[in-house]
Design a protein around this motif. Sequence first.
Motif, PDB file in Angstrom:
ATOM      1  N   LEU A  30      -0.191  -1.726 -16.757  1.00 20.56           N
ATOM      2  CA  LEU A  30       0.449  -2.013 -15.473  1.00 20.56           C
ATOM      3  C   LEU A  30       1.948  -1.780 -15.631  1.00 20.56           C
ATOM      4  CD1 LEU A  30      -1.170  -5.289 -14.094  1.00 20.56           C
ATOM      5  CD2 LEU A  30      -1.400  -2.979 -13.220  1.00 20.56           C
ATOM      6  N   THR A  31       2.497  -0.939 -14.797  1.00 27.30           N
ATOM      7  CA  THR A  31       3.927  -0.657 -14.821  1.00 27.30           C
ATOM      8  C   THR A  31       4.465  -0.828 -13.416  1.00 27.30           C
ATOM      9  OG1 THR A  31       3.595   1.682 -14.349  1.00 27.30           O
ATOM     10  CG2 THR A  31       3.615   1.045 -16.680  1.00 27.30           C
ATOM     11  N   ARG A  32       5.704  -0.436 -13.231  1.00 28.60           N
ATOM     12  CA  ARG A  32       6.301  -0.539 -11.896  1.00 28.60           C
ATOM     13  C   ARG A  32       5.596   0.350 -10.878  1.00 28.60           C
ATOM     14  NH1 ARG A  32       9.492   3.808 -10.890  1.00 28.60           N
ATOM     15  NH2 ARG A  32       9.998   5.104 -12.679  1.00 28.60           N
ATOM     16  N   ASN A  33       4.758   1.281 -11.338  1.00 31.00           N
ATOM     17  CA  ASN A  33       4.048   2.182 -10.437  1.00 31.00           C
ATOM     18  C   ASN A  33       2.766   1.596  -9.862  1.00 31.00           C
ATOM     19  OD1 ASN A  33       5.203   4.266 -12.812  1.00 31.00           O
ATOM     20  ND2 ASN A  33       5.692   4.746 -10.695  1.00 31.00           N
ATOM     21  N   LEU A  44      -1.350   1.875  -5.924  1.00 29.20           N
ATOM     22  CA  LEU A  44      -0.316   2.745  -6.461  1.00 29.20           C
ATOM     23  C   LEU A  44       0.951   2.473  -5.668  1.00 29.20           C
ATOM     24  CD1 LEU A  44       0.175   5.054  -8.459  1.00 29.20           C
ATOM     25  CD2 LEU A  44      -0.514   6.634  -6.669  1.00 29.20           C
ATOM     26  N   TYR A  45       2.074   2.387  -6.359  1.00 27.85           N
ATOM     27  CA  TYR A  45       3.327   2.031  -5.699  1.00 27.85           C
ATOM     28  C   TYR A  45       4.429   2.959  -6.180  1.00 27.85           C
ATOM     29  CZ  TYR A  45       7.434  -0.650  -4.373  1.00 27.85           C
ATOM     30  OH  TYR A  45       8.634  -1.043  -3.844  1.00 27.85           O
ATOM     31  N   HIS A  46       5.250   3.386  -5.250  1.00 29.29           N
ATOM     32  CA  HIS A  46       6.422   4.185  -5.609  1.00 29.29           C
ATOM     33  C   HIS A  46       7.575   3.758  -4.722  1.00 29.29           C
ATOM     34  CE1 HIS A  46       8.872   7.642  -6.720  1.00 29.29           C
ATOM     35  NE2 HIS A  46       8.076   7.687  -7.770  1.00 29.29           N
ATOM     36  N   GLU A  47       8.760   3.639  -5.298  1.00 29.52           N
ATOM     37  CA  GLU A  47       9.907   3.084  -4.581  1.00 29.52           C
ATOM     38  C   GLU A  47      10.552   4.057  -3.599  1.00 29.52           C
ATOM     39  OE1 GLU A  47      12.316   1.796  -7.827  1.00 29.52           O
ATOM     40  OE2 GLU A  47      11.059   0.053  -8.220  1.00 29.52           O
TER      41      GLU A  47
END
Length: 182
Positions: free
Chosen positions: A101-104, A129-132
Amino acid sequence: MYTILKNIRLIICPLLLLACIKEDFEECDVYLEFIFDYNMEFTDTFESEVEMVDVYIFDAEGYYLFSRHAECATDLIGRKRMVLSEGFTVGTYHLLTVGGLTRNFRFTDIHDGTFQPGITSYKEAKLSLYHETHDVSEEFPHLWFGETTVIEYNADLAIWQVPFVRETNYFQVTLKQTGTTQ
């Protein structure tokens, strides 16, 4: 009087056998041993591939209690074994384990909120899934899942193996404009 002492001995002796009475309390710990052997090498490559692990602990009914995070290089014994018994009482637990698990990635309940102790069920866990930014121009890291593990904690030495499967390699998203809007 002798009968009473005999009965007390018959009750206490089996209880002592169930308890962990050791000089070294590490002998009473519960360990999770992470394994990633579902790969092309057909060998355990967990130590060389997984950098971090998150373990979500749920009670016997499946409701969230707490979680543990570990960096494999510094927090795990031999880069693959986690001590888990701190904070546990005797009982049954469900463990949901995620590696990488990372910031993504966001691991939340089904309403995109954080896990709430005693409220969130492991059946309500959601990975997204996450992207800033709007520009996705990077390679996302691998993600591993351990099977949901049920453990019986009895305050004695136990080693529970958690097999991992790599769930992601690469994401490719292609956006195409289909018409013009004004």
